[in-house]
Design a protein around this motif. Structure first.
Motif, PDB file in Angstrom:
ATOM      1  N   GLN A 235      23.503 -20.039  61.354  1.00 20.48           N
ATOM      2  CA  GLN A 235      24.497 -19.028  61.709  1.00 20.48           C
ATOM      3  C   GLN A 235      24.376 -17.773  60.840  1.00 20.48           C
ATOM      4  N   VAL A 236      24.108 -17.966  59.543  1.00 16.58           N
ATOM      5  CA  VAL A 236      23.943 -16.802  58.667  1.00 16.58           C
ATOM      6  C   VAL A 236      22.739 -15.983  59.115  1.00 16.58           C
ATOM      7  N   LYS A 237      21.633 -16.637  59.388  1.00 14.43           N
ATOM      8  CA  LYS A 237      20.436 -15.903  59.795  1.00 14.43           C
ATOM      9  C   LYS A 237      20.646 -15.217  61.139  1.00 14.43           C
ATOM     10  N   ALA A 238      21.406 -15.844  62.028  1.00 11.42           N
ATOM     11  CA  ALA A 238      21.714 -15.201  63.303  1.00 11.42           C
ATOM     12  C   ALA A 238      22.600 -13.975  63.099  1.00 11.42           C
ATOM     13  N   LEU A 239      23.554 -14.081  62.168  1.00  9.96           N
ATOM     14  CA  LEU A 239      24.407 -12.932  61.853  1.00  9.96           C
ATOM     15  C   LEU A 239      23.572 -11.779  61.312  1.00  9.96           C
ATOM     16  N   HIS A 240      22.693 -12.063  60.374  1.00  9.04           N
ATOM     17  CA  HIS A 240      21.864 -11.022  59.781  1.00  9.04           C
ATOM     18  C   HIS A 240      20.954 -10.372  60.812  1.00  9.04           C
ATOM     19  N   ALA A 241      20.514 -11.144  61.788  1.00  4.85           N
ATOM     20  CA  ALA A 241      19.621 -10.608  62.822  1.00  4.85           C
ATOM     21  C   ALA A 241      20.311  -9.567  63.697  1.00  4.85           C
ATOM     22  N   GLN A 242      21.638  -9.540  63.670  1.00  2.00           N
ATOM     23  CA  GLN A 242      22.377  -8.552  64.466  1.00  2.00           C
ATOM     24  C   GLN A 242      22.398  -7.173  63.814  1.00  2.00           C
ATOM     25  N   TYR A 243      21.953  -7.078  62.573  1.00  2.00           N
ATOM     26  CA  TYR A 243      22.020  -5.820  61.825  1.00  2.00           C
ATOM     27  C   TYR A 243      20.609  -5.308  61.544  1.00  2.00           C
ATOM     28  N   PRO A 244      20.447  -3.985  61.521  1.00  2.00           N
ATOM     29  CA  PRO A 244      19.101  -3.401  61.317  1.00  2.00           C
ATOM     30  C   PRO A 244      18.678  -3.432  59.850  1.00  2.00           C
TER      31      PRO A 244
END
Length: 734
Positions: free
Chosen positions: A211-220
Motif C-alpha cells: 500500500q505504501v509503494k502504491a501510494l508513492h506511485a501516485q506522486y511524481p
C-alpha cells in the motif's frame, strides 16, 4: 485518510488544513522578519529556510496506537544541523515524534515513550535537492517497529519494545521546523525547512508495504524543480541593503572570490548559504557581469556532495583559464572524516556552456603536508610563463604566525612545494594572526604600464585582541627563483575601516589592471541580520597600481558609469555656501567628490526622516554607527570622516567621539604630499566607502532608522575648490 494541503483563507492567513474548520496549522507570526515573503507555488507552500513554518492550533495531532503519516515535499537546500519536516517533540522529556531532513538529503525519524528515545536514518535513498520526494513513516505500536519509506523504497526500520505508546509533550506541533524543547522557537535560528511542501497525509492504522509503494506511485517522485535563487525584489524597500555593490540575491554571503574573465564576461563566486542568513553549509554562489558592476545571478557553481571530496564544505578558492583556454576552479574541499580536514580540489567548466553554469569536479589535487595541520585553505592559482603557481593559506609553526605555502606545477594537477612564500618576523606583525586566509599575489603596474613590483594580500585569522583585517606586503616576485622579497618589515593596511574591509581576492583583467574584490562585513547584531533575511555584501572592486613607487588604489573605472543624475556641482565656494545647498539633497545612493584647500577636510553623513511622524522617527538602535532622529531639539547623531594633513591622520568617528576607523601608529598615517585634499565618498544605503587621494580607503557601515541620508561638511575646513554630488543607479533588476 486525512489530507492536509496549503492555502490562504479570506483573512489572508496561510493555513495547512483539511478543510476550513478541520485540523489546521497556521503560518507563524513573521512580523519581525522585515523582508519575509510568503509564497504558494505549484499548489504547495515555499518554506524559506529561516522565517516561515506552521504551528498547530485547533487540536493536538497526537497519534494513538498504530498510524501512518506521509509528506510530499521538495528540498531546495540542506543545513548542517538538519531541518524539521514535522516536529512534536521534547528531547529532555523523551517525548513525542519528529521527522527531519539532514545534510545530503538523509531523513531522520525520532520518537520517545517518556522513558527512552529512538531514532533511525534513511539508508540508500535520498531526498534530493530540487526534486520532489514522497516520505512515509509507518509506526507499528503493537508490533514494535517503525518503518521509514522514501520514494517507494523501505529505507530503514527501527525496532522498539512492543505495545509501547508514544508519550506526547505539552507543546505545539510544527510543520517545516524542528523543535526539541530546548529553546524558545522565537530565538532559535536553525532547523527550518527550505523548500516546497504540497501535502501531509495521516491515517490511523498501518499501511502495508504494498500500500505504501502504491501510494508513492501516485506522486511524481523525482520530478525536477528549478534551482533556488532568492528573489531580490523582496529587499527593495530595505533602507540598509546596498543596491550598487556586489551582493548575493539573499540570505548569507561572504568572501567574494575567484574572479576571472572568460569569453566577454567577468565571473565571480562567493561563499553562499541560500538556506538561511547565517554561516552554515557553504556553497559557491555565482555572479556574471560584462563590466564588474552590473551582476546577474546564476545557479550555484559548486555544492557539497556526500560521496565527493567536499561533503562538509566547498570553501573559498580561485579561478583561471588554463593553458588550453578552459576555465578551472581551485577550491578548499572540507571533509571532516579526514585529518587534516581541508584539501585543495579542482573543478572544470562543462564544455559548450558560455555562462559556465555547470562545473564538473575533478577531485583533490593537493593535500596538506606543511603548515599548521588542519589549517590549509583558500588556494590562489595563476599561470605565469607556462607554469601554474599556487598559494595556500596556513600557519607557520616555526615563527608562530600565518603564512602561505607556494607550489608550482606544469599541468595544475601535480604540485611541487617550495615552502613558505614569505620570510618575516611575527613579533613585528602579530596583528596578522596565526593563520593566513585568502593569500593573493598580484603584479602592480606603474605610470608607464610596466610591472614595477608585486603585492601580497592576506586576510588575518586567529588573532589575539584584534579584528580581522586585510594586510599587504609590497615586494618583488621572482618567477624563476620562486621567491617573494618584501620591501618592508611591517604589514600594511589598504583600508582603515577597522574590520569591515576583509576577505581579499584578485585577478588581472584583460586590459592588464590588477583588481581586488573584498567582503564588506556587516556590523549589526546577528539577530538583526537574520531577521532582515540577508547578511554581508562585497566592497567596490578596486584597481591597484604604483605611482612614483607608492601604492595607489581606486574603484574600478566602470563604477563611474553609474552616475545617474548630477545633484550638485560647485567650484571655488565656501563651506557655508556648500552646506546651504547640500541641505536640499538627500538620498541613499550617492557619490560625492570633495576637494579642499588647506590642511583639513571632513564630511558628515546623517540620517534624515521625511514624511513620518515624530513617534515613528524617534528611535535609533544601539548598534547604529550613523543615525539621526528628526525629533525637534534632539541632538543629531552622525558619522564623520576626516583627514588632517598636518598629522597625516585619516579617521572616522561617531558624534560622541567613538572612533570608527583604525590607526595602529605611524604606519597607518597618510602623506598626500603637496596635493590638494580630495576625498571620494561612495554611499550605498548602509555602505560607506571613502577614498583619500587614491592613497587609502576607509570602508564603514552606516545603519540608520530613518528614510534617507545626507552629507554635511565641517565648518572648520578651508575653501572648497571642487564639489560634485551625483545620484547613483541601482544595478540589479527587480
Amino acid at each position: 485518510m486525512i489530507q492536509l494541503t496549503f492555502k490562504k483563507d479570506r483573512k489572508g492567513q496561510f493555513l495547512c488544513c483539511e478543510e476550513e474548520n478541520g485540523i489546521r496549522f497556521l503560518l507563524n507570526d513573521g512580523r519581525k522578519y522585515e523582508n519575509r515573503a510568503c509564497i504558494l507555488q505549484e499548489d504547495g507552500f515555499v518554506f524559506d529556510g529561516y522565517s516561515t513554518w506552521f504551528e498547530g492550533t485547533q487540536e493536538k495531532w497526537d497519534f494513538t496506537g498504530d498510524f501512518t503519516i506521509s509528506f510530499f515535499f521538495a528540498p531546495q537546500e540542506y543545513s548542517d544541523e538538519g531541518d524539521g519536516i514535522y516536529s512534536h517533540f521534547n528531547a529532555a522529556g523523551k517525548k513525542g515524534f519528529y521527522i527531519r531532513l539532514l545534510k545530503h538529503g538523509k531523513i531522520e525519524v525520532g520518537f520517545g515513550d517518556g522513558r527512552s528515545l529512538y531514532s533511525c536514518t534513511s539508508l540508500g535513498e535520498r531526498a534530493q535537492k530540487n526534486r520532489w520526494s514522497m516520505l512515509t513513516v509507518v509506526f507499528r505500536q503493537e508490533a514494535g517497529w517503525c518503518d521509514l519509506y522514501l520514494n517507494g523504497r523501505l529505507s530503514n526500520r527501527k525496532q522498539f519494545r512492543r505495545h509501547t505508546p508514544l508519550d506526547w509533550p505539552e507543546a505545539p506541533a510544527f510543520l517545516g521546523r524542528y523543535e526539541d524543547g530546548a529553546g524558545d522557537p522565537e530565538t532559535v535560528r536553525t532547523g527550518i525547512f527550505c523548500g516546497l511542501m504540497k501535502c501531509v497525509l495521516r491515517q490511523e492504522g498501518c499501511l502495508s508495504d504494498t500500500q505504501v509503494k502504491a501510494l508513492h506511485a501516485q506522486y511524481p517522485c523525482g520530478e525536477e524543480l528549478a534551482p533556488l535563487i532568492p528573489d531580490r525584489s523582496r529587499y527593495l524597500g530595505d533602507r540598509q541593503r546596498p543596491q550598487y555593490h556586489l551582493i548575493a540575491p539573499g540570505k548569507w554571503m561572504n568572501e567574494p572570490h575567484a574572479p576571472f574573465w572568460f569569453q566577454g564576461n567577468y565571473h565571480i563566486f562567493y561563499q553562499a548559504n541560500p538556506h538561511a542568513p547565517l554561516w552554515n553549509h557553504l556553497q559557491w554562489g555565482h555572479l556574471i557581469s560584462d563590466d564588474m558592476v552590473h551582476w546577474k545571478d546564476l545557479p550555484l557553481a559548486l555544492e557539497t556532495e556526500e560521496n565527493a571530496p567536499d561533503p562538509d564544505g566547498c570553501w573559498s578558492g580561485s579561478a583561471l583559464t588554463d593553458k588550453d583556454g578552459q576555465p578551472r576552479i581551485y577550491y578548499t574541499a572540507g571533509n571532516n572524516e579526514k585529518f587534516p580536514n581541508q584539501s585543495v580540489a579542482m573543478a572544470t567548466a562543462a564544455p559548450g556552456d558560455g555562462q559556465l553554469k555547470k562545473w564538473n569536479k575533478y577531485g583533490v589535487v593537493r593535500e596538506q603536508t606543511e603548515g599548521w595541520r588542519g589549517e590549509f585553505r583558500d588556494p590562489f592559482v595563476w599561470l605565469e610563463k607556462d607554469t601554474y603557481f599556487m598559494l595556500v593559506g596556513t600557519g607557520d609553526e616555526n615563527n608562530g604566525g600565518g603564512n602561505a605555502v607556494l607550489y608550482s606545477s606544469p599541468d595544475g594537477l601535480e604540485w611541487e612545494s617550495h615552502g613558505f612564500l614569505l620570510d618575516y618576523e611575527y613579533e613585528k606583525n602579530r596583528e596578522t594572526g596565526h593563520v593566513w586566509e585568502l593569500p593573493v599575489l598580484l603584479p602592480l603596474r606603474d605610470e608607464t604600464g610596466e610591472i614595477s613590483c608585486h603585492i601580497l594580500l592576506l586576510c588575518a585569522c586567529q588573532i589575539e585582541n584584534e579584528v580581522v583585517e586585510t594586510y599587504f606586503f609590497l615586494g618583488q616576485w621572482d618567477c624563476e627563483g620562486k621567491k617573494f622579497r618584501k620591501f618592508h618589515d611591517r604589514a600594511m593596511l589598504l583600508d582603515l575601516g577597522n574590520g569591515t574591509f576583509t576577505g581579499p581576492s584578485g585577478f588581472v583583467t584583460p586590459d592588464q589592471r590588477s583588481v581586488v574584490f573584498t567582503i564588506a562585513q556587516g556590523k549589526r547584531r546577528p539577530e538583526e541580520e537574520f531577521n532582515s533575511g540577508w547578511a554581508h555584501n562585497g566592497g567596490l572592486p578596486v584597481e591597484l597600481s604604483v605611482v612614483e613607487g607608492e601604492l595607489r588604489l581606486q574603484p574600478v573605472r566602470e563604477i563611474y558609469g553609474l552616475k545617474k543624475k548630477r545633484l550638485l556641482g560647485l567650484e571655488a565656494v565656501s563651506v557655508q555656501e556648500a552646506n546651504r545647498q547640500l541641505e536640499k539633497i538627500t538620498g541613499n545612493r550617492l557619490w560625492l567628490r570633495l576637494c579642499v584647500e588647506g590642511d583639513f577636510a571632513a564630511a558628515e553623513i546623517h540620517g534624515i526622516t521625511e514624511g513620518c511622524d515624530e513617534e515613528e522617527s524617534s528611535g535609533v538602535t544601539e548598534n547604529c554607527t550613523a543615525a539621526v532622529s528628526s525629533r525637534k531639539n534632539e541632538a543629531e547623531k552622525k558619522v564623520q570622516v576626516a583627514y588632517n594633513r598636518n598629522t597625516g591622520l585619516f579617521a572616522a568617528q561617531e558624534e560622541n567621539g567613538r572612533p570608527l576607523g583604525k590607526c595602529r601608529g605611524p604606519e597607518d598615517l597618510v602623506d598626500i604630499k603637496g596635493e590638494s585634499i580630495c576625498m571620494e565618498f561612495f554611499l550605498d544605503h548602509s555602505m560607506l566607502e571613502v577614498y583619500l587621494n587614491q592613497r587609502k580607503s576607509m570602508t564603514l557601515r552606516n545603519y540608520i532608522q530613518e528614510n534617507e541620508r545626507a552629507f554635511r561638511l565641517d565648518e572648520g575646513m578651508g575653501r572648497i575648490t571642487e564639489l560634485e554630488l551625483w545620484e547613483m543607479e541601482a544595478v540589479y533588476e527587480g
